[in-house]
Write an enzyme that holds these catalytic residues in place. Structure first.
Site, PDB file in Angstrom:
ATOM      1  N   GLY A 155      38.906   6.875 108.956  1.00  0.00           N
ATOM      2  CA  GLY A 155      38.765   7.933 108.142  1.00  0.00           C
ATOM      3  C   GLY A 155      40.137   8.289 107.415  1.00  0.00           C
ATOM      4  CG  ASN A 156      40.897   9.634 104.050  1.00  0.00           C
ATOM      5  OD1 ASN A 156      40.874  11.018 103.787  1.00  0.00           O
ATOM      6  ND2 ASN A 156      40.122   8.894 103.383  1.00  0.00           N
ATOM      7  NE  ARG A 157      47.709  11.684 108.494  1.00  0.00           N
ATOM      8  CZ  ARG A 157      47.985  11.533 109.783  1.00  0.00           C
ATOM      9  NH1 ARG A 157      47.198  12.728 110.253  1.00  0.00           N
ATOM     10  NH2 ARG A 157      48.328  10.621 110.412  1.00  0.00           N
TER      11      ARG A 157
END
Ligand code: FMN
Length: 406
Positions: free
Chosen positions: A196-198
């Protein structure tokens, strides 16, 4: 005004609204009068303060106030007035006026953190948002009695900005159908793990709220539907992966002869996904897994190519680009322009995510917005809501030239 310690700030809000050219009719609850004098508000506003349903010059004051208002601003909004409004209870002039108006309503809560976070207040706020009531969320800071925490009335300048936006922008995008994507995609490795990412999704939610406030019918394709409240009047579709997001966006754009007029891609779509997803949780004892990655489709570029291939106007395409600007390298604007060309988008909104307070996970952002007509707008560090206003302004300018807006 309702009766909280922040009532004294209502005087400044009133003065700023008057400076902005509004006609202001102050309404105070009995409790508000304990915190600030009627004379102060009467002197600052266009009309004398009203405090009661009874005994004034007008026989039915709440209907006159409610029907004649272009906007009702409640600042500060106590837990009591929020609860009363959510429950549809009319017990004084302010609560009666709120029920007697069809104008947009802007609530500006202020209270101690314990009250703001109480499940009853949280539910009441969610109920009102669902019904289309607008909020300027309280900030974190010093509260009455020297406590620190969430619940401090938002800055008067921000409240007046939000009020001006509601007055200025209402219904300018009536009839426009928009799709907005928000959040970071999650690409599963096994049933519990993902890449995933932030991205928090907050910028996309702010864009969707701004489009809806201007009258557009908005579908928000979101990976964070369970953690953020849906903006008022926005239809939310929950997705998880880049492939699900692509399918959902395409279905709503109705490719080829597109049925939506505008796509704003704020989502942080993973460039890669695991080639295979394990159905079972990968166990520690079975060695380090060899996760092969494959490329995800570039949703924005793909739609721009399809638009070219179909030789049809298609939806207006707005993309977001998270960049990191290197000293001596291309500027943020140059990077945005090169993204605009390589993706074939109509508008690119670029931010330098290496700067403090900018982009992923923050409540603030700073962007440069470039468009295919050669315009470039710098938005210095500000709230994501204000960035959303600038982004929607840029899209609206192009939509107007296409005669899609009212
Ligand atoms: C000193 C003091 C400060 C208060 N501050 C707040 C406040 O900031 N927010 C709030 O919701 N209630 C606050 N209250 C409680 C409200 O004044 C009380 O619930 C009152 O009934 C609200 O009435 P109204 O909503 O009709 O104005 C405060 C009470 C006192 C005594």
């Amino acid at each position: 005004m309702s009766g909280g310690i922040a009532a004294y700030k209502a005087a400044e809000i009133c003065r700023r609204l008057m400076d902005a050219g509004a006609t202001v009719s102050p309404v105070m609850t009995i409790a508000a009068k304990r915190f600030i004098g009627e004379a102060t508000l009467s002197a600052l506003a266009s009309e004398p303060v009203r405090t009661s349903l009874w005994g004034g010059p007008e026989p039915i004051p709440h209907t006159r106030l409610g029907q004649s208002a272009d906007l009702v601003v409640v600042a500060p909004a106590t837990a009591r007035i929020i609860g009363s409004y959510a429950a549809g209870i009319s017990s004084d002039l302010l609560s009666a006026t709120l029920l007697a108006t069809r104008a947009p309503v802007l609530m500006c809560p202020a209270m101690h953190t314990e009250m703001w976070e109480h499940p009853a207040v949280v539910d009441n706020v969610a109920t009102l948002k669902r019904r289309g009531v607008h909020f300027v969320e309280p900030g974190v800071g010093r509260l009455a009695g020297g406590d620190l925490g969430a619940g401090r009335l938002a800055d008067p300048a921000d409240i007046v900005d939000a009020a001006s936006t509601l007055l200025r922008s209402s219904r300018s995008l009536d009839g426009v159908r928009a799709v907005v994507t928000a959040g970071g995609t999650r690409e599963p490795i096994d049933p519990v793990r993902y890449i995933g990412n932030r991205s928090s999704g907050r910028q996309g939610y702010a864009v969707a709220a701004e489009l809806a406030a201007r009258g557009a019918s908005v579908t928000l394709v979101s990976t964070v539907a369970s953690s953020l409240d849906a903006p008022a009047g926005v239809d939310v579709v929950e997705v998880e992966t880049a492939m699900e997001m692509l399918a959902s966006v395409e279905a709503r754009l109705g490719a080829p002869g597109s049925s939506a007029d505008l796509l704003v891609m704020t989502a942080a779509v993973a460039d890669f996904r695991p080639a295979a997803r394990s159905d079972q949780k990968i166990k520690r004892g079975s060695g380090v897994p060899d996760v092969q990655l494959v490329a995800n489709p570039d949703i924005l570029a793909g739609l721009a190519q399809a638009r070219l291939a179909n030789n049809a106007p298609g939806p207006l395409l707005v993309g977001f680009a998270a960049e990191t600007v290197r000293p001596g390298g291309p500027t943020l604007e140059e990077l945005a322009l090169s993204k605009l060309r390589s993706k074939g988008a109509d508008v690119i909104v670029a931010n330098d995510v290496a700067l403090p307070g900018v982009g992923f996970g923050h409540a603030t952002n700073a962007v440069v917005i470039v468009d295919r007509d050669g315009r470039s707008v710098q938005v210095p560090l500000t709230t994501k809501e204000k960035v959303a206003v600038a982004v929607v302004d840029a899209a609206e300018r192009i939509l107007v030239t296409r005669n899609l807006t009212s």
